[in-house]
Design a protein around this motif. Structure first.
Motif, mmCIF file in Angstrom:
data_model
loop_
_atom_site.group_PDB
_atom_site.id
_atom_site.type_symbol
_atom_site.label_atom_id
_atom_site.label_comp_id
_atom_site.label_asym_id
_atom_site.label_seq_id
_atom_site.Cartn_x
_atom_site.Cartn_y
_atom_site.Cartn_z
ATOM 1 N N LYS A 3 7.712 3.566 0.969
ATOM 2 C CA LYS A 3 7.416 4.185 1.985
ATOM 3 C C LYS A 3 6.193 3.751 2.268
ATOM 4 O O LYS A 3 4.992 3.835 1.524
ATOM 5 C CB LYS A 3 7.419 5.741 1.742
ATOM 6 C CG LYS A 3 7.391 6.570 3.081
ATOM 7 C CD LYS A 3 7.566 8.057 2.967
ATOM 8 C CE LYS A 3 7.443 8.689 4.220
ATOM 9 N NZ LYS A 3 7.190 10.143 3.826
ATOM 10 N N LEU A 4 6.073 3.193 3.639
ATOM 11 C CA LEU A 4 4.552 2.443 4.043
ATOM 12 C C LEU A 4 4.347 3.235 5.355
ATOM 13 O O LEU A 4 5.044 3.651 5.911
ATOM 14 C CB LEU A 4 4.687 1.097 4.396
ATOM 15 C CG LEU A 4 5.242 0.123 3.303
ATOM 16 C CD1 LEU A 4 5.414 -1.326 4.087
ATOM 17 C CD2 LEU A 4 4.248 0.175 2.229
ATOM 18 N N PRO A 5 2.909 3.206 5.537
ATOM 19 C CA PRO A 5 2.637 3.963 6.620
ATOM 20 C C PRO A 5 2.822 3.064 7.843
ATOM 21 O O PRO A 5 3.318 1.832 7.831
ATOM 22 C CB PRO A 5 0.942 4.087 6.677
ATOM 23 C CG PRO A 5 0.672 2.899 5.581
ATOM 24 C CD PRO A 5 1.855 3.091 4.709
ATOM 25 N N GLY A 6 2.762 3.602 9.183
ATOM 26 C CA GLY A 6 3.211 2.780 10.440
ATOM 27 C C GLY A 6 2.089 1.513 10.320
ATOM 28 O O GLY A 6 0.964 1.860 10.293
ATOM 29 N N LEU A 7 2.646 0.427 10.453
ATOM 30 C CA LEU A 7 1.886 -0.761 10.386
ATOM 31 C C LEU A 7 1.370 -1.143 11.792
ATOM 32 O O LEU A 7 1.892 -0.866 12.977
ATOM 33 C CB LEU A 7 2.473 -1.840 9.659
ATOM 34 C CG LEU A 7 3.021 -1.562 8.440
ATOM 35 C CD1 LEU A 7 4.003 -2.780 7.920
ATOM 36 C CD2 LEU A 7 1.829 -1.226 7.461
ATOM 37 N N PHE A 240 -4.282 -8.317 8.419
ATOM 38 C CA PHE A 240 -3.323 -9.424 8.482
ATOM 39 C C PHE A 240 -2.690 -8.931 9.949
ATOM 40 O O PHE A 240 -2.656 -8.018 10.299
ATOM 41 C CB PHE A 240 -1.842 -8.923 7.763
ATOM 42 C CG PHE A 240 -2.450 -9.523 6.160
ATOM 43 C CD1 PHE A 240 -3.106 -10.595 5.718
ATOM 44 C CD2 PHE A 240 -2.149 -8.588 5.157
ATOM 45 C CE1 PHE A 240 -3.445 -10.898 4.423
ATOM 46 C CE2 PHE A 240 -2.494 -8.866 3.927
ATOM 47 C CZ PHE A 240 -3.056 -9.911 3.618
ATOM 48 N N ALA A 241 -2.546 -10.150 10.764
ATOM 49 C CA ALA A 241 -2.191 -10.021 12.313
ATOM 50 C C ALA A 241 -1.109 -11.170 12.507
ATOM 51 O O ALA A 241 -1.236 -12.254 11.757
ATOM 52 C CB ALA A 241 -3.379 -10.142 13.136
ATOM 53 N N THR A 242 -0.244 -11.074 13.358
ATOM 54 C CA THR A 242 0.623 -12.185 13.685
ATOM 55 C C THR A 242 0.147 -13.210 14.549
ATOM 56 O O THR A 242 0.871 -14.398 14.394
ATOM 57 C CB THR A 242 1.981 -11.475 14.191
ATOM 58 O OG1 THR A 242 1.748 -10.888 15.545
ATOM 59 C CG2 THR A 242 2.726 -10.378 13.128
ATOM 60 N N LEU A 282 -0.057 -4.060 -3.342
ATOM 61 C CA LEU A 282 0.497 -3.293 -2.089
ATOM 62 C C LEU A 282 -0.427 -2.449 -1.427
ATOM 63 O O LEU A 282 -0.530 -2.146 -0.300
ATOM 64 C CB LEU A 282 1.760 -2.485 -2.763
ATOM 65 C CG LEU A 282 2.629 -1.650 -1.683
ATOM 66 C CD1 LEU A 282 3.287 -2.485 -0.781
ATOM 67 C CD2 LEU A 282 3.448 -0.681 -2.387
ATOM 68 N N ASP A 283 -1.577 -2.009 -2.323
ATOM 69 C CA ASP A 283 -2.828 -1.318 -1.504
ATOM 70 C C ASP A 283 -3.465 -2.254 -0.737
ATOM 71 O O ASP A 283 -3.753 -2.015 0.314
ATOM 72 C CB ASP A 283 -3.809 -1.171 -2.768
ATOM 73 C CG ASP A 283 -3.060 0.020 -3.520
ATOM 74 O OD1 ASP A 283 -2.099 0.743 -3.132
ATOM 75 O OD2 ASP A 283 -3.797 0.541 -4.636
ATOM 76 N N ALA A 284 -3.581 -3.457 -1.153
ATOM 77 C CA ALA A 284 -4.264 -4.331 -0.190
ATOM 78 C C ALA A 284 -3.354 -4.705 1.240
ATOM 79 O O ALA A 284 -4.041 -4.801 2.292
ATOM 80 C CB ALA A 284 -4.342 -5.703 -0.880
ATOM 81 N N LEU A 285 -1.971 -4.953 1.300
ATOM 82 C CA LEU A 285 -1.132 -4.951 2.301
ATOM 83 C C LEU A 285 -1.505 -3.702 2.967
ATOM 84 O O LEU A 285 -1.585 -3.883 4.494
ATOM 85 C CB LEU A 285 0.250 -4.896 1.656
ATOM 86 C CG LEU A 285 1.185 -5.231 2.734
ATOM 87 C CD1 LEU A 285 2.416 -6.105 2.204
ATOM 88 C CD2 LEU A 285 1.752 -4.061 3.687
ATOM 89 N N ILE A 286 -1.428 -2.595 2.503
ATOM 90 C CA ILE A 286 -1.553 -1.440 3.414
ATOM 91 C C ILE A 286 -2.929 -1.363 3.821
ATOM 92 O O ILE A 286 -3.181 -0.994 5.339
ATOM 93 C CB ILE A 286 -1.165 -0.030 2.369
ATOM 94 C CG1 ILE A 286 0.332 0.014 2.152
ATOM 95 C CG2 ILE A 286 -1.636 1.205 3.375
ATOM 96 C CD1 ILE A 286 0.526 1.125 1.134
ATOM 97 N N GLU A 287 -4.092 -1.582 3.234
ATOM 98 C CA GLU A 287 -5.312 -1.675 3.918
ATOM 99 C C GLU A 287 -5.519 -2.628 4.760
ATOM 100 O O GLU A 287 -6.081 -2.078 6.010
ATOM 101 C CB GLU A 287 -6.327 -2.142 2.538
ATOM 102 C CG GLU A 287 -7.729 -2.103 2.959
ATOM 103 C CD GLU A 287 -8.496 -2.555 1.641
ATOM 104 O OE1 GLU A 287 -8.632 -2.140 0.444
ATOM 105 O OE2 GLU A 287 -8.900 -3.870 1.646
ATOM 106 N N HIS A 290 -3.083 -1.336 7.948
ATOM 107 C CA HIS A 290 -2.963 -0.096 8.483
ATOM 108 C C HIS A 290 -4.391 0.422 8.582
ATOM 109 O O HIS A 290 -4.788 0.703 9.558
ATOM 110 C CB HIS A 290 -2.097 0.801 7.830
ATOM 111 C CG HIS A 290 -2.148 2.247 8.093
ATOM 112 N ND1 HIS A 290 -1.449 2.824 9.240
ATOM 113 C CD2 HIS A 290 -2.944 3.185 7.607
ATOM 114 C CE1 HIS A 290 -1.821 4.017 9.424
ATOM 115 N NE2 HIS A 290 -2.795 4.589 8.317
ATOM 116 N N THR A 291 -5.169 0.586 7.333
ATOM 117 C CA THR A 291 -6.190 1.369 7.385
ATOM 118 C C THR A 291 -7.407 0.415 8.027
ATOM 119 O O THR A 291 -8.172 1.128 8.754
ATOM 120 C CB THR A 291 -6.703 1.488 5.788
ATOM 121 O OG1 THR A 291 -5.655 1.776 4.930
ATOM 122 C CG2 THR A 291 -7.733 2.754 5.743
ATOM 123 N N ASN A 292 -7.462 -0.878 7.635
ATOM 124 C CA ASN A 292 -8.763 -1.496 8.261
ATOM 125 C C ASN A 292 -8.448 -1.895 9.775
ATOM 126 O O ASN A 292 -9.561 -1.603 10.773
ATOM 127 C CB ASN A 292 -8.730 -2.785 7.743
ATOM 128 C CG ASN A 292 -9.330 -2.720 6.109
ATOM 129 O OD1 ASN A 292 -9.887 -1.527 5.921
ATOM 130 N ND2 ASN A 292 -9.305 -3.787 5.612
#
Ligand code: DOR
Ligand code: ZN
Length: 371
Positions: A3-7, A240-242, A282-287, A290-292
């Protein structure tokens, strides 16, 4: 199930107004949801470009009727709209200000640095300025951030010299953040991956590099040394951005191919594959997804919003399965691990098992409506 937060994708081109045969707010935000992304920030290099109240209204009216995920729309910096004090309240209605400091697709470009100055002087400091700036113009953008004592976010970095300079600038207290796109992490200009060669006759090798219109993108694909440097300095990369930049497959294969790759539906599986290979945590991916971006772009919470991923599912990326209107992907045939199963957006199941379940217009403008 993971389960991930909304990206959040802070860099997408939705082509509305002006080129809806490539994409529009409906198809682009559907692609976002299918990719596990619940909020997109849309770029202003449309036709006409978005640079004042009238053109912002044009884009936001289309978005209001069509968007399926949440969004905000960037304003573009032009030669004549630099006095934002004359337009009180307008910047607050936008995602932020996009400045094109190098040549790329569309009409918005600021060659002369005197044209940069009013934007840096008057655009509200609490709203983001995003710079498309490569190599030495990126160094100039960082100097502007220092001189005007305000944050600047560098879009899609791709070079070793860029990531190293951002690191050095940040160590000296300059307010600079940056993003990197999957294509600059997974593709190089040197050796076309076998899948690209196999599926795209256009990718002739010219002088050892990628040829053909499908490989055209700005910033260009870089060397293996650049790619290695981005991976080695992931801690310097905030987001990360597309840079989701859809052009139809016919346009990409034409004699005058426009630059740009679609990316909304491939960013998460590519990065989850890197997680499974322990190249990324995975923490870096979420950061970074989402977070950053939430902090840098000053974005609101999306309550009751999450993404469910089958992290063990292995599948092949296929353009035929995508919601983007452009009809191709540079990652055709790539085997990835990690599939988006379900997306819940503000309490509603918006995507499940390949189907979009919220109507056009469900998405909200996060700069106008409090979610
Ligand atoms: O490759 C690119 N395509 N780079 C950009 O900066 C613009 C984008 C587009 O809008 O097609
Ligand atoms: Zn872009």
């Amino acid at each position: 199930m993971l389960k991930l937060p909304g990206l959040i994708d802070p860099h997408v081109h939705l082509r509305e107004p002006g080129a809806t045969h490539k994409e529009d707010y409906d198809s682009g935000t559907s692609a976002a949801l299918a990719g596990g992304i619940t909020m997109v920030l849309a770029m202003p290099n449309t036709r006409p470009p978005i640079f004042d109240a009238e053109t912002l209204d044009l884009a936001l009216t289309a978005a209001k009727g069509k968007a399926r995920c949440d969004y905000a729309q960037f304003l573009g910096a032009g030669p004549n709209n630099g006095d934002w004090d004359k337009n009180k309240g307008l910047p607050q209605r936008a995602a932020g200000l996009k400045m094109y400091l190098d040549s790329t697709f569309g009409e918005l470009r600021l060659d002369d640095m005197t044209l940069w100055m009013p934007h840096f002087e008057t655009f509200p400091k609490e709203l983001p300025i995003v710079a498309h700036s490569e190599s030495r113009s990126m160094a100039s953008a960082i100097l502007f951030a220092a001189i005007y004592d305000r944050p600047v976010h560098i879009a899609h970095i791709s070079l070793k010299e860029e990531v190293l300079l951002i690191k050095a600038a940040r160590e000296r207290g300059i307010q600079v953040t940056c993003e990197v796109c999957p294509h600059h992490l997974f593709l190089t200009k040197e050796v076309p991956p076998p899948t690209l060669r196999a599926t795209s006759p256009n990718f002739a090798e010219i002088g050892g590099g990628l040829g053909g219109g499908r490989a055209e993108v700005r910033p260009r694909l870089a060397t293996q040394e650049d790619v290695d440097s981005l991976w080695a300095n992931l801690d310097v990369i905030d987001c990360f951005a597309t840079d989701h930049a859809p052009h139809t497959v016919e346009e990409k294969d034409s004699d005058n191919p426009p630059p740009g790759f679609p990316g909304l539906e491939t960013i998460l599986p590519l990065l989850l594959t890197a997680v499974s290979e322990k190249r990324l945590s995975l923490d870096a991916l979420i950061e970074k997804m989402h977070t950053n971006p939430k902090r840098i772009f000053n974005l609101p919470d999306q309550p009751e919003t999450w993404v469910e991923v089958d992290e063990k599912a292995i599948y092949e990326i296929k353009a035929a399965d995508q919601f983007t209107r452009c009809g191709w992907t540079p990652f055709e045939g790539w085997k990835v691990k990690g599939k988006v199963r379900k997306v819940v957006l503000r309490g509603q199941t918006a995507f499940e098992d390949g189907r979009i379940l919220v109507p056009a217009g469900y998405g909200i403008d996060i700069r106008q409506e409090i979610s």
